[in-house]
Design an enzyme around this catalytic site. Structure first.
Site, short mmCIF file in Angstrom:
data_model
loop_
_atom_site.label_atom_id
_atom_site.label_comp_id
_atom_site.label_asym_id
_atom_site.label_seq_id
_atom_site.Cartn_x
_atom_site.Cartn_y
_atom_site.Cartn_z
N CYS A 170 0.83 -1.21 0.00
CA CYS A 170 0.00 0.00 0.00
C CYS A 170 0.87 1.26 0.00
O CYS A 170 1.54 1.52 -0.98
CB CYS A 170 -0.99 -0.05 1.16
SG CYS A 170 -2.42 0.95 0.81
N HIS A 221 -3.44 -4.75 2.00
CA HIS A 221 -2.81 -4.99 3.31
C HIS A 221 -2.86 -6.47 3.70
O HIS A 221 -3.74 -6.86 4.47
CB HIS A 221 -3.56 -4.20 4.39
CG HIS A 221 -3.29 -2.74 4.39
ND1 HIS A 221 -2.36 -2.15 5.22
CD2 HIS A 221 -3.81 -1.73 3.67
CE1 HIS A 221 -2.34 -0.85 5.02
NE2 HIS A 221 -3.21 -0.56 4.08
N GLU A 274 -1.17 -7.90 5.82
CA GLU A 274 -0.88 -8.05 7.26
C GLU A 274 -2.14 -7.85 8.10
O GLU A 274 -2.11 -8.05 9.30
CB GLU A 274 0.24 -7.10 7.68
CG GLU A 274 -0.15 -5.64 7.89
CD GLU A 274 -0.49 -4.89 6.60
OE1 GLU A 274 -0.45 -5.49 5.50
OE2 GLU A 274 -0.81 -3.70 6.71
N1 GLN Z 1 -3.43 6.52 0.63
C1 GLN Z 1 -2.22 6.24 1.34
C2 GLN Z 1 -1.02 6.97 0.72
O1 GLN Z 1 -1.16 7.68 -0.20
C3 GLN Z 1 -1.94 4.76 1.38
C4 GLN Z 1 -2.97 4.08 2.22
C5 GLN Z 1 -2.49 2.82 2.88
O2 GLN Z 1 -1.30 2.54 2.99
N2 GLN Z 1 -3.44 2.06 3.36
O3 GLN Z 1 0.06 6.82 1.18
#
Ligand code: GLN
Length: 192
Positions: A77, A170, A172
């Site tokens: 992410c 995610h 995790e």
């Molecule tokens: N939207 C977040 C970003 O731009 C990422 C979101 C997340 O890691 N769940 O960093």
């Protein structure tokens, strides 16, 4: 096998716990010297602008770029955004290690979080239950980057480039250890 988890912000504890369940030594990384002796690194989800800001403050940007050029590194992410070479017009510190283009917050605000079952290349059945939280997507991959998973509309949400792994969701936040095990296998290959 010693695997670091970048522990500046975000969901790092969960990665540490999963690595330990797999029998790896998990090390929280907040300072450059903590990268020494690691065989791999996970960059967690959270907020990529905050991770970039703190990494800059703690003198980690150079050491992290150096590490990701040489050793297995997996971004989930926000970590995927941080690992990417191209994040469009966004102005924020990134490692620029992986040949992917990423679109931050690709799902907009209304449906910014959802869960779905994904087929992931390299993982055996059943599909992986993936949790997306204000998630990015991969909009382009260079030669040598393999798309490992796509949403039904075709957008790429997991990719691998040799030792580098990126997932938009995610893993995790579930109790499915298969992707962590997949990453540990990549680390093992580099040690063999
Ligand atoms: N939207 C977040 C970003 O731009 C990422 C979101 C997340 O890691 N769940 O960093």
């Amino acid at each position: 096998m010693r695997i670091g988890v970048l522990a500046l912000q975000g969901a790092f504890i969960e990665h540490v716990k999963m690595l330990r369940q797999l029998g790896a030594t998990a090390v929280e990384v907040r300072l450059p010297h903590q990268l020494e002796g690691l065989d791999g690194l996970i960059i967690p989800g959270g907020e990529s602008t905050t991770i970039g800001k703190l990494a800059t403050e703690y003198g980690l940007m150079g050491p992290l770029r150096f590490f990701a050029r040489a050793k297995p590194t997996w971004g989930t992410c926000a970590g995927m955004i941080f690992l990417a070479k191209d994040i469009g017009i966004e102005e924020q510190p990134i490692l620029g290690a992986m040949d992917i283009a990423v679109d931050r917050n690709a799902f907009g605000r209304q449906i910014d979080s959802f869960e779905t079952d994904l087929e992931i290349a390299g993982l055996s059945a059943p599909p992986f239950h993936a949790v997306f939280i204000r998630a990015p997507v991969v909009t382009a991959v260079a030669d040598g980057v393999e798309a490992l998973a796509r949403l039904d509309d075709g957008r790429i949400v997991a990719a691998r480039q040799g030792r580098l792994l990126a997932t938009a969701f995610h893993p995790e936040l579930t109790d499915d250890l298969r992707l962590h095990s997949f990453f540990c296998d990549i680390v093992k290959e580099t040690l063999a």
